[in-house]
Design an enzyme around this catalytic site. Structure first.
Site: not given
Ligand code: NAD
Ligand code: WQD
Length: 335
Positions: A123, A147, A151
Site C-alpha cells: 500500500s 496497519y 505492510k
C-alpha cells in the site's frame, strides 16, 4: 497458470480473480469471510462462466493451507488481510496477528510446497508522511499507524526471503486509492459498517444510506483546500496484477512497484464527478480535518510501466460511473 488467490471474496481479490479467469488462468481462492461475502465469488463464477474453486480458510490455519497447497500452484496473489487504519489503532495486536503472522504462515506453506511466486498487496501507506509528490518507490518508508506497520513487516519478510533463497520472485504492489467496480455492476466494494473511505461514503450518500458526505478539511495547501489522492479503478488494479504475474520471473527477487494512476484528484473533484455520474448533486458539508490525513499524495507510476508494461487507463468518470452502477443495483451491497 494455476493461481491461488487469498482474500478472493474481498473487493480487490474478487475483481482480480475475474480478470485472471478471463485471461485463461486456472484459479482457486480462499477467504475467512471476515470482511466479505461468498456471494462475490458466486458472481465472479457467473461473470466469467468458468469454475472458481473456493474454500473458507483462515491465513492462520496452517494445516488448511498445507492441504490446499497439495494441489500445486504456480503463483499466489495475496490479498487477505485487515485494512481499516482506525481499527488498527484500536486493535494493533489483532492487526499484527492477522496480517503479519497470517502472511508468515502463508509464506511458510508456500515454501514447504515449493511455490515461490508471489504478488503481495502492499500500500502507499508504506510511504508514511510524504515528502514530495509524485511518490516513487525510492521514497523512504515509514509506518504512521499499526496497519502501515503490518505492510512494512510483510514487505520486509518478502525481501528477506528472496535474499536467503534467490528462487523467490515477489512483486510488492503498492496500491494508491482503489475505487470503482466491475462495469457489470455485479461485484464491487461492500464495506461493513460506516465506510471510512471517501468513494463508498459518497456512493452510499447518493443511494440514500447516508445523509451527506463529510469533507474532512478545506484548509489544506491544495488547489481547492481539500485532500488530494491518486484514485485508481479497481479493474485497472486487477489488470496490474495480471501484468505482474506475467512479468514476475523477470523481477529481481522481491521488488516494490507502485500501482496508481499518476494523478491526484481533490475530495471536491471526486464529489463533483460522482454527482455527474449519479445525475444529481450529492450533498456534503465541510468539516474539520481528520487526524492523520495527508494533504496530498499521488504516485509516480513509471516503474509499473517499465517493469510490468502496465498503466491505468480508466478515468475518474469511469471510476464514478462504475462504482455508482454497483451501488445503485446493490444498495445494501451483497446483503
Ligand atoms: P477486503 O477487506 O475487501 O479484502 C480482504 C479480504 O481478506 C476480505 O475478504 C477478508 O475477509 C479476507 N481476510 C482478512 N483476514 C483474513 C484471514 N486471516 N484469512 C483469510 N482471509 C482473510 O479489502 P481489499 O480492499 O480487497 O484489500 C485487499 C488487500 O489490498 C489488503 O491486503 C489491503 O490491505 C490491500 N490494500 C487495500 C487498499 C484499499 O484501499 N482497498 C489499498 C492498499 C492496499
Ligand atoms: C481520501 C480523501 C480524506 C472520507 C486510505 C488508507 C490507505 C489506503 C487507501 C490501504 C482524504 C477524504 C474521506 C470521508 C473525506 N488503504 N475523506 N470524507 O485516507 O487516502 O487512504 O485508503 O492501504 O492506507 O489510509 O483514503 O478514502 O479514507 O480518503 O473528506 O468521509 O478523502 O480526508 O483526503 P486515504 P480515504
Amino acid at each position: 497458470m494455476k493461481i491461488l488467490v487469498t482474500g478472493a471474496a474481498g473487493y480487490i481479490g474478487s475483481h482480480t480473480a475475474l480478470e485472471l479467469l478471463r485471461a485463461g488462468h486456472e484459479v482457486a481462492g480462499f477467504d475467512n469471510l471476515c470482511n466479505s461475502s461468498e456471494k462475490a465469488v458466486e458472481r465472479v463464477r457467473e461473470l466469467s462462466g468458468k469454475p472458481l474453486r473456493f474454500e473458507k480458510i483462515d491465513l492462520l490455519d496452517r494445516p488448511g493451507l498445507d492441504r490446499l497447497f497439495k494441489e500445486g500452484f504456480d503463483a499466489v496473489l495475496h490479498f487477505a488481510g485487515l485494512k481499516a487504519v482506525g481499527e488498527s489503532v484500536e486493535k494493533p495486536e489483532l492487526y499484527r496477528r492477522n496480517n503479519i503472522e497470517g502472511s508468515k504462515n502463508l509464506l511458510a506453506a508456500m515454501a514447504a510446497a515449493g511455490c515461490r511466486r508471489l504478488v503481495f498487496s502492499s500500500s502507499c501507506t508504506v510511504y508514511g508522511e510524504v515528502k514530495k509528490n509524485p511518490v516513487d518507490e525510492s521514497h523512504p518508508r515509514a509506518a504512521v499507524n499499526p496497519y502501515g506497520e503490518t505492510k512494512l513487516a510483510v514487505e520486509d519478510m518478502c525481501l528477506a526471503l528472496s535474499q536467503t533463497d534467490p528462487r523467490w520472485r515477489t512483486a510488492l504492489l503498492r496500491y494508491f486509492n482503489p475505487v470503482g467496480a466491475h462495469e457489470s455492476g455485479r461485484i464491487g466494494e461492500d464495506p461493513k459498517g460506516v465506510p471510512n473511505n471517501l468513494m463508498p461514503f459518497v456512493m452510499q450518500t447518493a443511494v440514500g444510506r447516508r445523509p451527506k458526505v463529510r469533507v474532512w478539511g478545506k484548509d489544506y495547501p491544495t488547489p481547492d483546500g481539500t485532500g488530494v489522492r491518486d484514485y485508481i479503478h479497481v479493474v485497472d488494479l486487477a489488470l496490474g496484477h495480471l501484468a505482474a504475474l506475467e512479468r514476475l520471473d523477470a523481477l529481481k527477487g522481491a521488488e516494490a512497484i507502485n500501482l496508481g494512476a499518476g494523478r491526484g484528484y481533490s475530495v471536491l473533484e471526486v464529489i463533483a464527478a460522482a454527482s455527474k455520474a449519479v445525475g444529481r448533486p450529492i450533498p456534503y458539508e465541510i468539516c474539520p480535518r481528520r487526524a492523520g490525513d495527508a494533504a496530498a499524495i499521488w504516485a509516480d507510476p513509471t516503474l509499473a510501466k517499465v517493469k510490468l508494461g502496465w498503466s491505468a487507463s480508466r478515468d475518474l468518470a469511469a471510476m464514478c460511473g462504475d462504482h455508482w452502477r454497483w451501488q445503485k443495483d446493490n444498495p445494501q451491497g451483497f446483503a
